[in-house]
Write an enzyme that holds these catalytic residues in place. Structure first.
Site, PDB file in Angstrom:
ATOM      1  N   HIS A  39       0.830  -1.211   0.000  1.00  0.00           N
ATOM      2  CA  HIS A  39       0.000   0.000   0.000  1.00  0.00           C
ATOM      3  C   HIS A  39       0.865   1.262   0.000  1.00  0.00           C
ATOM      4  CE1 HIS A  39      -3.871  -2.017   0.290  1.00  0.00           C
ATOM      5  NE2 HIS A  39      -3.239  -2.918   1.029  1.00  0.00           N
ATOM      6  N   GLU A 172      -7.433  -0.687 -15.727  1.00  0.00           N
ATOM      7  CA  GLU A 172      -8.050  -1.152 -14.470  1.00  0.00           C
ATOM      8  C   GLU A 172      -8.744  -0.005 -13.753  1.00  0.00           C
ATOM      9  OE1 GLU A 172      -6.780  -4.143 -11.878  1.00  0.00           O
ATOM     10  OE2 GLU A 172      -5.048  -4.660 -13.123  1.00  0.00           O
ATOM     11  N   ASP A 184       1.811  -3.468  -9.520  1.00  0.00           N
ATOM     12  CA  ASP A 184       1.598  -4.803 -10.091  1.00  0.00           C
ATOM     13  C   ASP A 184       1.913  -4.802 -11.575  1.00  0.00           C
ATOM     14  OD1 ASP A 184       0.642  -5.072  -7.562  1.00  0.00           O
ATOM     15  OD2 ASP A 184      -1.470  -5.177  -8.141  1.00  0.00           O
TER      16      ASP A 184
HETATM   17  C1  GLA Z   1      -3.012  -4.205  -4.986  1.00  0.00           C
HETATM   18  C2  GLA Z   1      -2.889  -3.016  -5.933  1.00  0.00           C
HETATM   19  C3  GLA Z   1      -1.463  -2.475  -5.946  1.00  0.00           C
HETATM   20  C4  GLA Z   1      -0.981  -2.187  -4.536  1.00  0.00           C
HETATM   21  C5  GLA Z   1      -1.233  -3.389  -3.622  1.00  0.00           C
HETATM   22  C6  GLA Z   1      -0.928  -3.104  -2.188  1.00  0.00           C
HETATM   23  O1  GLA Z   1      -2.246  -5.281  -5.456  1.00  0.00           O
HETATM   24  O2  GLA Z   1      -3.252  -3.407  -7.238  1.00  0.00           O
HETATM   25  O3  GLA Z   1      -1.403  -1.336  -6.765  1.00  0.00           O
HETATM   26  O4  GLA Z   1      -1.571  -1.025  -4.042  1.00  0.00           O
HETATM   27  O5  GLA Z   1      -2.578  -3.844  -3.700  1.00  0.00           O
HETATM   28  O6  GLA Z   1       0.431  -2.905  -1.997  1.00  0.00           O
END
Ligand code: GLA
Length: 394
Positions: A39, A172, A184
């Site tokens: 996060h 997304e 990600d």
């Molecule tokens: C999800 C979101 C990412 C990131 C994580 C927490 O995977 O897609 O962008 O914020 O949660 O680290």
């Protein structure tokens, strides 16, 4: 046939069944596990994920020669409830969301490419994947980046990994409705084999960090999922933004721990705790990166423990059984490695980074947990993989 060959064969077969001809190209993008920096991406800080050897594969080829020269056609296989679903849309008309998630995702990627000024040619694709869905391993980013790579490469565009990631993120954010950060998609697009990816989420600069050869990465899926994950995620993001606004800065990256502590009396306590997680998590990136490169498992154990407690106590994205399992694995590992909740949380997976020979210690803790758990947890070993790329298929 290895795992990847089987997946390519699935995509090829799906393509043939859907369109009656052979695909001409294949593309892949991996899922990821985040090692530290949870996060933090949407707060503009540094994160340290690594791509895993589970991926989305896209088979691609020309549009139907008959009537469909302007159509983009897609078929999705191996996608849980979206098995063998089909979609098509007109590239000359405005792209509108479809009826379900995977359709929206493909449409969103094509639209996002357009918004960044990249024109997609009519084409047909078949998508197959083996990233576990809903487990916090970013099947969604693998999907989006693989489709972005297939569409752009097939259309003769050579896009940098950062652009592929931005396109997949925009898709997304806009078409799937998740206010996710960029971690990600960057992990799926830019990772280097056998390395973790240190990513500055503000500049998108990356630095591959070697993972010491004595270390193994195990992901433990608790099977537990919280409902309303997306809205809870979006709420966390809004809470962080509210604190940044309080300080008059762009993002929490611009706030250090001392400044946050001084502001505690002026902040709502929940908001303070959210920010405390983010600000302390940012301080954990470097020690984990150094420990990964050196194989320093005692340091991993200590810092990953802190990270887990911070996610659980301050960011409130864990669940009591997950805390219990994390504690059991941590005790069983001792100084042989670290374990913590990974990904967005709200249920999901733990990641353990531990010595190769500590596998039995992890298995033993899981077996004891499973003896009286409602849902059994299960462990998988992953290899740090490379990011998205075309596949040469003979
Ligand atoms: C999800 C979101 C990412 C990131 C994580 C927490 O995977 O897609 O962008 O914020 O949660 O680290």
């Amino acid at each position: 046939m290895d795992r990847r060959d089987r997946l390519i064969a699935r995509a090829r077969q799906g393509y043939r069944l859907a369109y009656g001809v052979e695909p001409s190209r294949f593309f892949a993008a991996p899922g990821r596990v985040n090692l530290i920096g949870e996060h933090v991406d949407y707060n503009d800080g540094y994160v340290l994920p690594c791509a895993i050897d589970r991926e989305t594969i896209v088979a691609a080829g020309p549009p139907s020669p008959q009537t469909k020269e302007k159509l983009f056609e897609a078929v999705a296989l191996d996608m849980g409830e979206m098995a063998s679903a089909r979609d098509s849309f007109d590239l000359l008309a405005p792209i509108r969301p479809g009826d379900n998630n995977w359709q929206n995702h493909v449409r969103g990627v094509v639209q996002a490419l357009g918004r960044y000024g990249h024109k997609v040619r009519p084409m047909r694709i078949a998508i197959a994947g083996d990233v576990p869905i809903g487990a916090g391993l970013s099947s969604s980013a693998a999907f989006g980046v693989a489709v972005a790579l297939a569409c752009s490469d097939y259309s003769g565009l050579e896009l940098a990994p950062e652009m592929l990631a931005k396109v997949a993120q925009l898709a997304e954010n806009d078409f799937v409705g998740c206010a996710c950060g960029i971690m990600d998609q960057m992990a799926a697009a830019a990772s280097v084999a056998d390395h973790a990816l240190l990513l500055d989420c503000r500049s998108l600069e990356t630095l591959p960090v070697p993972i010491h050869k004595s270390l193994a990465i195990t992901v433990i899926d608790t099977g537990l999922r919280r409902s309303l994950t997306e809205s809870a995620f979006n709420q966390r993001r809004a809470e962080c933004e509210a604190v940044a606004q309080h300080f008059g800065v762009k993002a929490l990256r611009d706030v250090d721990y001392g400044r946050l502590l001084r502001a505690e009396p002026d902040l709502d306590h929940t908001l303070f705790r959210r920010a405390r997680h983010v600000v302390t998590e940012m301080e954990r990136i470097e020690p984990v990166g150094v420990a990964l490169a050196r194989g320093d498992t005692a340091q991993l154990a200590a810092v990953m423990r802190e990270a887990h407690l911070s996610l659980s106590d301050d960011f409130d994205v864990s669940l009591p059984p997950i805390d219990r399992l994390a504690q059991m694995i941590a005790e069983s590992l001792g100084d042989a490695g670290g374990v913590r909740l990974t990904g967005a949380g709200f249920g999901g997976c733990l990641v353990a980074v531990a010595r190769h020979d500590a596998g039995p210690a992890i298995d033993d803790a899981i077996a004891r947990y499973n003896a009286d758990a409602d849902l059994p947890a299960r462990a998988d070993l992953f290899r740090p993989a490379r990011g998205a790329a075309p596949i040469e298929v003979g």
